[in-house]
Design an enzyme around this catalytic site. Structure first.
Site, PDB file in Angstrom:
ATOM      1  N   CYS A 107       0.820  -1.219   0.000  1.00  0.00           N
ATOM      2  CA  CYS A 107       0.000   0.000   0.000  1.00  0.00           C
ATOM      3  C   CYS A 107       0.851   1.266   0.000  1.00  0.00           C
ATOM      4  O   CYS A 107       0.567   2.221  -0.721  1.00  0.00           O
ATOM      5  CB  CYS A 107      -0.921   0.040   1.224  1.00  0.00           C
ATOM      6  N   CYS A 141      -4.318  -0.027   9.870  1.00  0.00           N
ATOM      7  CA  CYS A 141      -3.902  -0.784   8.688  1.00  0.00           C
ATOM      8  C   CYS A 141      -3.977  -2.287   8.935  1.00  0.00           C
ATOM      9  O   CYS A 141      -4.443  -3.058   8.084  1.00  0.00           O
ATOM     10  CB  CYS A 141      -2.474  -0.394   8.298  1.00  0.00           C
ATOM     11  N   CYS A 204       3.706  14.285  36.979  1.00  0.00           N
ATOM     12  CA  CYS A 204       4.817  14.332  36.015  1.00  0.00           C
ATOM     13  C   CYS A 204       5.697  15.540  36.306  1.00  0.00           C
ATOM     14  O   CYS A 204       6.927  15.468  36.264  1.00  0.00           O
ATOM     15  CB  CYS A 204       4.283  14.432  34.588  1.00  0.00           C
ATOM     16  N   HIS A 208       9.833  16.143  36.412  1.00  0.00           N
ATOM     17  CA  HIS A 208      10.393  16.642  35.161  1.00  0.00           C
ATOM     18  C   HIS A 208      10.326  18.159  35.000  1.00  0.00           C
ATOM     19  O   HIS A 208      10.783  18.685  33.987  1.00  0.00           O
ATOM     20  CB  HIS A 208       9.706  15.952  33.988  1.00  0.00           C
ATOM     21  N   ARG A 245       6.303   4.116  28.844  1.00  0.00           N
ATOM     22  CA  ARG A 245       6.898   4.878  29.936  1.00  0.00           C
ATOM     23  C   ARG A 245       5.826   5.536  30.796  1.00  0.00           C
ATOM     24  O   ARG A 245       5.973   5.654  32.011  1.00  0.00           O
ATOM     25  CB  ARG A 245       7.860   5.941  29.394  1.00  0.00           C
ATOM     26  N   CYS A 249       5.652   5.190  34.751  1.00  0.00           N
ATOM     27  CA  CYS A 249       5.761   6.341  35.650  1.00  0.00           C
ATOM     28  C   CYS A 249       4.580   6.429  36.606  1.00  0.00           C
ATOM     29  O   CYS A 249       4.751   6.671  37.804  1.00  0.00           O
ATOM     30  CB  CYS A 249       5.871   7.632  34.834  1.00  0.00           C
TER      31      CYS A 249
END
EC number: 2.8.5.2
Length: 288
Positions: A107, A141, A204, A208, A245, A249
């Site tokens: 494709c 797909c 988070c 970070h 991840r 976390c």
């Protein structure tokens, strides 16, 4: 009562560990990768996008927070252990695995037809209005055109294909859309980024953003950029995706985590990716 005291003690201990930890600034270095086609410069440090400038004036790839030996592995495709997995993805790309003998190549032609996709995903699909990550496109797909069952979001076949597709955009600038139809998903992801989860009540941003550069145990806390994703993670001896991840976390906060590929984590991936707008897609990074 005992579990409540234990939770408070764990939170206090973690806070003390972060407060008293040594600060290690991101390494001053630049990344030029030796590929089969020559050398390719990768932007791993740049000015923060407008929506982040009040928080982080400069953004850094996680590559800057790794040891010399780990950074070196990414400088040469021959040394990058993740390339083996991208090669497996290439084999699957050409394999006639569909119920009617279809392959990705039948494709799309070569995998280079995917150039640019990694730089702009997650993105909202114009036809369905759904937020799509690359894994969604692959599964569309696999199920709709090949007649197969969906691949697991964090399964080996999926991560091999993710590595291959991401490599096609290596060196291109991350530029995910956060306005228009993407805006509500981005806002949801931002809310998640700053929400505290689990018994440790951590978000988070606690690692970070608030403690970037700190050492927590043996880990040098980066800005949590995902421009290098998927990455070959040395401690896992395999390829790890952003969705994988996120699961790890949240689980580390001692919370019941969302599933990889969930609406929640797709929104989070959009927001986190937007924090890296302006960095280069690394295609297949190497981390410890």
């Amino acid at each position: 009562m005992r579990s409540h005291i234990a939770t408070l003690a764990a939170s206090a201990a973690l806070g003390l560990a972060l407060t008293g930890a040594a600060v290690a600034d991101p390494v001053e270095d630049s990344l030029t990768v030796i590929t089969e086609d020559g050398e390719l410069e990768i932007v791993t440090r740049t000015a923060a996008p407008d929506h982040l400038k009040d928080v982080l004036p400069t953004i850094y790839s996680g590559w800057h927070y790794r040891e010399d030996e780990t950074r070196a592995l990414q400088r040469d495709d021959f040394d990058n252990p993740g390339m083996v997995f991208a090669d497996r993805g290439h084999d699957n790309w050409n394999a006639e695995i569909g119920t009617g003998g279809e392959s990705c190549a039948s494709c799309h032609g070569g995998p280079e037809s995917m150039k640019g996709l990694r730089a702009v995903t997650p993105r909202v699909d114009a036809k369905t209005g759904k937020l799509m990550i690359i894994e969604d496109y692959v599964n569309a797909c696999v199920t709709e055109r090949m007649g197969l069952e969906a691949w697991g979001v964090t399964g080996d076949k999926m991560k091999d294909m993710l590595a291959l597709i991401s490599l096609q955009s290596r060196g291109e600038t991350v530029n995910v859309a956060i306005d228009g139809p993407a805006a509500p998903f981005w806002e949801k992801g931002k809310e998640m980024y700053y929400t505290r989860y689990g018994q440790l009540e951590m978000s988070c941003a606690n690692c970070h953003e608030d403690n970037t550069g700190q050492m927590i145990r043996a880990d040098h806390l980066s800005q949590g950029q995902i421009s290098g994703m998927p990455v070959y993670r040395l401690k896992d001896a395999g390829v790890v995706s952003a969705q994988q991840r996120f699961v790890g976390c949240v689980r580390d906060t001692r919370a019941e985590t969302f599933k990889a590929g969930s609406d929640e984590f797709k929104a989070l991936e959009l927001y986190v990716a937007s924090r890296g707008n302006g960095l280069s897609v690394e295609g297949l990074g190497v981390r410890h």
